[in-house]
Design a protein around this motif. Structure first.
Motif, PDB file in Angstrom:
ATOM      1  N   SER A   1      -0.613 -16.039 -53.584  1.00 32.75           N
ATOM      2  CA  SER A   1      -0.670 -15.248 -52.361  1.00 32.75           C
ATOM      3  C   SER A   1      -1.072 -16.055 -51.128  1.00 32.75           C
ATOM      4  O   SER A   1      -0.859 -15.597 -49.992  1.00 32.75           O
ATOM      5  N   VAL A   2      -1.631 -17.246 -51.325  1.00 30.49           N
ATOM      6  CA  VAL A   2      -2.086 -18.046 -50.177  1.00 30.49           C
ATOM      7  C   VAL A   2      -1.353 -19.365 -50.045  1.00 30.49           C
ATOM      8  O   VAL A   2      -1.580 -20.106 -49.070  1.00 30.49           O
ATOM      9  N   LYS A   3      -0.488 -19.688 -50.992  1.00 25.22           N
ATOM     10  CA  LYS A   3       0.233 -20.956 -50.937  1.00 25.22           C
ATOM     11  C   LYS A   3       1.032 -21.062 -49.646  1.00 25.22           C
ATOM     12  O   LYS A   3       1.705 -20.119 -49.232  1.00 25.22           O
ATOM     13  N   GLY A   4       0.936 -22.220 -49.013  1.00 20.21           N
ATOM     14  CA  GLY A   4       1.653 -22.447 -47.763  1.00 20.21           C
ATOM     15  C   GLY A   4       0.904 -21.979 -46.534  1.00 20.21           C
ATOM     16  O   GLY A   4       1.295 -22.299 -45.407  1.00 20.21           O
ATOM     17  N   ARG A   5      -0.176 -21.221 -46.729  1.00 21.80           N
ATOM     18  CA  ARG A   5      -0.968 -20.727 -45.590  1.00 21.80           C
ATOM     19  C   ARG A   5      -2.387 -21.288 -45.586  1.00 21.80           C
ATOM     20  O   ARG A   5      -2.955 -21.533 -44.519  1.00 21.80           O
ATOM     21  N   PHE A   6      -2.960 -21.471 -46.760  1.00 20.76           N
ATOM     22  CA  PHE A   6      -4.333 -21.970 -46.876  1.00 20.76           C
ATOM     23  C   PHE A   6      -4.323 -23.411 -47.388  1.00 20.76           C
ATOM     24  O   PHE A   6      -3.471 -23.789 -48.184  1.00 20.76           O
ATOM     25  N   THR A   7      -5.305 -24.189 -46.933  1.00 21.91           N
ATOM     26  CA  THR A   7      -5.471 -25.552 -47.404  1.00 21.91           C
ATOM     27  C   THR A   7      -6.931 -25.798 -47.748  1.00 21.91           C
ATOM     28  O   THR A   7      -7.812 -25.587 -46.902  1.00 21.91           O
TER      29      THR A   7
ATOM     30  N   GLY B   1      -2.234 -13.192 -38.146  1.00 23.23           N
ATOM     31  CA  GLY B   1      -1.536 -14.350 -37.616  1.00 23.23           C
ATOM     32  C   GLY B   1      -2.446 -15.466 -37.151  1.00 23.23           C
ATOM     33  O   GLY B   1      -1.992 -16.582 -36.885  1.00 23.23           O
ATOM     34  N   GLY B   2      -3.734 -15.159 -37.059  1.00 22.18           N
ATOM     35  CA  GLY B   2      -4.687 -16.150 -36.587  1.00 22.18           C
ATOM     36  C   GLY B   2      -5.180 -17.069 -37.695  1.00 22.18           C
ATOM     37  O   GLY B   2      -4.686 -17.031 -38.831  1.00 22.18           O
ATOM     38  N   SER B   3      -6.169 -17.902 -37.346  1.00 23.78           N
ATOM     39  CA  SER B   3      -6.693 -18.899 -38.275  1.00 23.78           C
ATOM     40  C   SER B   3      -8.211 -18.874 -38.298  1.00 23.78           C
ATOM     41  O   SER B   3      -8.858 -18.504 -37.309  1.00 23.78           O
ATOM     42  N   LEU B   4      -8.749 -19.267 -39.437  1.00 21.29           N
ATOM     43  CA  LEU B   4     -10.182 -19.485 -39.600  1.00 21.29           C
ATOM     44  C   LEU B   4     -10.377 -20.677 -40.519  1.00 21.29           C
ATOM     45  O   LEU B   4      -9.523 -20.964 -41.362  1.00 21.29           O
TER      46      LEU B   4
ATOM     47  N   GLN C   1      -9.110 -24.118 -44.906  1.00 16.18           N
ATOM     48  CA  GLN C   1      -8.389 -23.833 -43.664  1.00 16.18           C
ATOM     49  C   GLN C   1      -7.419 -22.692 -43.950  1.00 16.18           C
ATOM     50  O   GLN C   1      -6.554 -22.814 -44.828  1.00 16.18           O
ATOM     51  N   MET C   2      -7.580 -21.603 -43.217  1.00 19.33           N
ATOM     52  CA  MET C   2      -6.759 -20.414 -43.437  1.00 19.33           C
ATOM     53  C   MET C   2      -5.909 -20.156 -42.204  1.00 19.33           C
ATOM     54  O   MET C   2      -6.445 -19.890 -41.126  1.00 19.33           O
TER      55      MET C   2
END
Length: 121
Positions: free
Chosen positions: A62-68, A15-18, A81-82
């Motif tokens: 698998s990362v669409k909408g979460r990673f930029t 749920g976190g970000s990196l 940005q994850m």
């Protein structure tokens, strides 16, 4: 020669970000597409996201909408940005760039050394 140096990996709870960064340096005339790939233990390296020099992007489903993915052409830097990280995002993340050297017309592929991202469930 060109060096790609990644930073920003680490351990984060689900749920976190990196935010990963990758800086390209060396004999560079122009940089074409840049991207991020990842490889989990026992699995093949897979594409995460790519970005062209003009800013067009593409993502793994698998990362669409979460990673930029983004880039700063003036700094020869690409970012990832994850957000909303999941346990299955755990992997070594590799930066990739397609580079043209001064005085040459051929484009070359370069890879970073990788940065570990670990997501605890």
């Amino acid at each position: 020669q060109v060096q790609l140096v990644e930073s920003g990996g680490g351990l984060v709870q689900a749920g976190g970000s990196l935010r990963l960064s990758c800086v390209a340096s060396g004999s560079i005339f122009s940089i074409g597409p840049m991207g991020w790939f990842r490889q989990a233990p026992g699995k093949q390296r897979e594409l995460v996201a790519t970005i062209t020099s003009g800013g067009s992007t593409d993502y793994a489903n698998s990362v669409k909408g979460r990673f930029t993915i983004s880039r700063d052409n003036a700094k020869n830097t690409v970012y990832l940005q994850m957000n909303s990280l999941k346990f299955e995002d755990t992997a070594v993340y590799y930066c990739h760039a397609v580079v043209q050297h001064p005085g040459r017309t051929t484009w070359y592929n370069y890879w970073g050394q990788g940065t570990q991202v670990t997501v605890s469930s």
